[in-house]
Design a protein around this motif. Sequence first.
Motif, mmCIF file in Angstrom:
data_model
loop_
_atom_site.group_PDB
_atom_site.id
_atom_site.type_symbol
_atom_site.label_atom_id
_atom_site.label_comp_id
_atom_site.label_asym_id
_atom_site.label_seq_id
_atom_site.Cartn_x
_atom_site.Cartn_y
_atom_site.Cartn_z
ATOM 1 N N HIS A 68 -18.790 -5.235 45.305
ATOM 2 C CA HIS A 68 -18.966 -4.315 46.427
ATOM 3 C C HIS A 68 -19.495 -5.067 47.647
ATOM 4 O O HIS A 68 -19.031 -4.844 48.774
ATOM 5 C CB HIS A 68 -19.921 -3.189 46.026
ATOM 6 C CG HIS A 68 -20.044 -2.107 47.036
ATOM 7 N ND1 HIS A 68 -20.924 -1.055 46.918
ATOM 8 C CD2 HIS A 68 -19.406 -1.905 48.224
ATOM 9 C CE1 HIS A 68 -20.806 -0.258 47.954
ATOM 10 N NE2 HIS A 68 -19.907 -0.750 48.769
ATOM 11 N N ARG A 334 -12.324 6.694 33.119
ATOM 12 C CA ARG A 334 -12.419 5.283 32.728
ATOM 13 C C ARG A 334 -11.074 4.573 32.900
ATOM 14 O O ARG A 334 -11.025 3.397 33.255
ATOM 15 C CB ARG A 334 -12.916 5.166 31.290
ATOM 16 C CG ARG A 334 -14.376 5.599 31.124
ATOM 17 C CD ARG A 334 -14.863 5.404 29.696
ATOM 18 N NE ARG A 334 -14.982 3.989 29.395
ATOM 19 C CZ ARG A 334 -14.504 3.419 28.274
ATOM 20 N NH1 ARG A 334 -13.837 4.143 27.405
ATOM 21 N NH2 ARG A 334 -14.676 2.135 28.050
ATOM 22 N N GLU A 337 -10.892 3.790 36.470
ATOM 23 C CA GLU A 337 -11.767 2.653 36.776
ATOM 24 C C GLU A 337 -11.129 1.339 36.366
ATOM 25 O O GLU A 337 -11.232 0.338 37.083
ATOM 26 C CB GLU A 337 -13.113 2.832 36.078
ATOM 27 C CG GLU A 337 -14.122 1.755 36.434
ATOM 28 C CD GLU A 337 -15.381 1.826 35.595
ATOM 29 O OE1 GLU A 337 -16.424 1.323 36.043
ATOM 30 O OE2 GLU A 337 -15.309 2.367 34.471
ATOM 31 N N PRO A 341 -11.326 -0.798 39.762
ATOM 32 C CA PRO A 341 -12.760 -0.603 39.482
ATOM 33 C C PRO A 341 -13.600 -0.225 40.689
ATOM 34 O O PRO A 341 -14.318 0.780 40.660
ATOM 35 C CB PRO A 341 -13.190 -1.966 38.898
ATOM 36 C CG PRO A 341 -11.935 -2.554 38.353
ATOM 37 C CD PRO A 341 -10.829 -2.092 39.257
ATOM 38 N N LEU A 342 -13.541 -1.004 41.749
ATOM 39 C CA LEU A 342 -14.436 -0.756 42.876
ATOM 40 C C LEU A 342 -14.069 0.534 43.594
ATOM 41 O O LEU A 342 -14.954 1.317 43.959
ATOM 42 C CB LEU A 342 -14.391 -1.935 43.851
ATOM 43 C CG LEU A 342 -15.344 -1.839 45.051
ATOM 44 C CD1 LEU A 342 -16.787 -1.645 44.609
ATOM 45 C CD2 LEU A 342 -15.213 -3.085 45.923
ATOM 46 N N ARG A 345 -15.423 3.493 41.597
ATOM 47 C CA ARG A 345 -16.895 3.591 41.609
ATOM 48 C C ARG A 345 -17.418 4.060 42.955
ATOM 49 O O ARG A 345 -18.518 4.622 43.035
ATOM 50 C CB ARG A 345 -17.504 2.238 41.245
ATOM 51 C CG ARG A 345 -17.243 1.805 39.811
ATOM 52 C CD ARG A 345 -17.622 0.352 39.592
ATOM 53 N NE ARG A 345 -17.072 -0.137 38.332
ATOM 54 C CZ ARG A 345 -16.984 -1.420 38.020
ATOM 55 N NH1 ARG A 345 -17.404 -2.353 38.874
ATOM 56 N NH2 ARG A 345 -16.461 -1.788 36.860
ATOM 57 N N ARG A 351 -17.908 10.216 41.582
ATOM 58 C CA ARG A 351 -19.363 10.260 41.442
ATOM 59 C C ARG A 351 -19.864 11.681 41.193
ATOM 60 O O ARG A 351 -20.706 11.921 40.326
ATOM 61 C CB ARG A 351 -20.027 9.685 42.707
ATOM 62 C CG ARG A 351 -19.903 8.174 42.827
ATOM 63 C CD ARG A 351 -20.610 7.665 44.075
ATOM 64 N NE ARG A 351 -20.685 6.214 44.072
ATOM 65 C CZ ARG A 351 -21.742 5.524 44.475
ATOM 66 N NH1 ARG A 351 -22.816 6.152 44.904
ATOM 67 N NH2 ARG A 351 -21.726 4.213 44.448
ATOM 68 N N LEU A 373 -20.232 4.691 32.515
ATOM 69 C CA LEU A 373 -19.538 5.040 33.750
ATOM 70 C C LEU A 373 -20.518 5.538 34.802
ATOM 71 O O LEU A 373 -20.436 5.166 35.978
ATOM 72 C CB LEU A 373 -18.477 6.101 33.465
ATOM 73 C CG LEU A 373 -17.648 6.601 34.651
ATOM 74 C CD1 LEU A 373 -16.873 5.457 35.295
ATOM 75 C CD2 LEU A 373 -16.691 7.703 34.192
ATOM 76 N N ARG A 376 -22.419 2.611 36.286
ATOM 77 C CA ARG A 376 -21.598 1.797 37.196
ATOM 78 C C ARG A 376 -21.342 2.519 38.513
ATOM 79 O O ARG A 376 -21.209 1.885 39.556
ATOM 80 C CB ARG A 376 -20.278 1.416 36.516
ATOM 81 C CG ARG A 376 -20.456 0.466 35.346
ATOM 82 C CD ARG A 376 -19.140 -0.072 34.837
ATOM 83 N NE ARG A 376 -18.281 0.959 34.276
ATOM 84 C CZ ARG A 376 -18.354 1.410 33.025
ATOM 85 N NH1 ARG A 376 -19.293 0.947 32.198
ATOM 86 N NH2 ARG A 376 -17.508 2.327 32.592
ATOM 87 N N CYS A 377 -21.274 3.854 38.455
ATOM 88 C CA CYS A 377 -21.082 4.633 39.680
ATOM 89 C C CYS A 377 -22.394 4.859 40.437
ATOM 90 O O CYS A 377 -22.374 5.331 41.569
ATOM 91 C CB CYS A 377 -20.451 5.994 39.350
ATOM 92 S SG CYS A 377 -18.733 5.911 38.836
#
Length: 383
Positions: A68, A334, A337, A341-342, A345, A351, A373, A376-377
């Motif tokens: 990020h 998932r 994600e 991924p980014l 998230r 979220r 999850l 990570r979020c």
Amino acid sequence: MRRFRRARGMSLDQAAGLAGISKSYLSRLERGQRSVDSRELLFRITRALDVSIADLTGQPYVPRDRQHAEAHRGVSGIRLALLDPTGPLSEEAEVAAAIDALAETMAACDLEAQGRLVPELLRSAHLYAALTDSPDWHRRVAAVAHTAVFFLRNLGEPDLAVIAGQRMAAAAEASADPATIAWAAYSRAHSLVPAGVVRRAVDLAVGASDATTGADAEQRAARGSCLLVAASSSAALGDVDAAREQIAAAAEIAAALEVPTLVASHTSFSEWNCVMHRVSVEVDAGNAAAALMAAQGLMKTGVSQRERMSYFWVDVGRAYSQLDRHREAVDAFRRAERAAPLRVRLSPVVRDSVRELVDGGARRAAGVELRGLAERCGVLNRD
């Protein structure tokens, strides 16, 4: 929501009435017991509280990991390139080749690569367009600005995304190419929706679709792309019937579009993307069963574009959440994600949905996968 409502001196009754929902439902939203499960509801709440979408979602989010942080560096570079594109020029052929490869970074949803590449490419393309006044360079400015719009949206920078969309529109007009002008309208509409200017987004996309009447493949791809963004924006306004009609019209164009085009490579315009929009519209309308039925084919086969598959699996997850099928919802999120991924998230929709699953007691159904999850979020607030 609670903070802004109280700052405006509004009671639950007043805010709920303005948003067109019940007092008890707004109370559950404020306590995190329910998620904002449609864009239409989100826009109604922002209008009721007189705030922006970013105010409610808390964007842009503070970087929590290296990926990020690396991507976020591109935000300031793009801001400077949009506001002051001066400086030394890179070699023309290298810049052109790098711009031609941008569609691949979008399909892969490689936000780190976009953050590294877009600032310099946007600046150099603007300078070459100013020096040559060449339609090709104006179209290249449009291509880089298009990438900037979606990068900035994903990073939670809606105002900068709008500016990038305006830069794309100016470049498109300078190119005098009808397909590029319609493509720019598509990107501008996408930039306006997160800023809350949804009605304008619909009008812009519909107007560009109606005005793009050429029979060549590029114009047809641009017209179809505009119909799809018009559909998603119409659904956000609650006009589901119009959204369905627009998707059907886009699907007809996509079915007859055999030649790969530059516009389609950037907008992912295709028959399968029409299906993805159909799924998204039905989820926004609260028709989870219809969304999952439409999604069946792509759930089995998928497509190679990681960015679009991440959006698709998020919508599938939302549909499962609406049906209280918690384990399947977490599995879908998932999958999203894993595809991107980014982006996933950083998605306010993900979220909020994950927070509701955690707070709603779904941890026993989904177990460690949901907890991971949520961590990570950045929404796991308590044990």
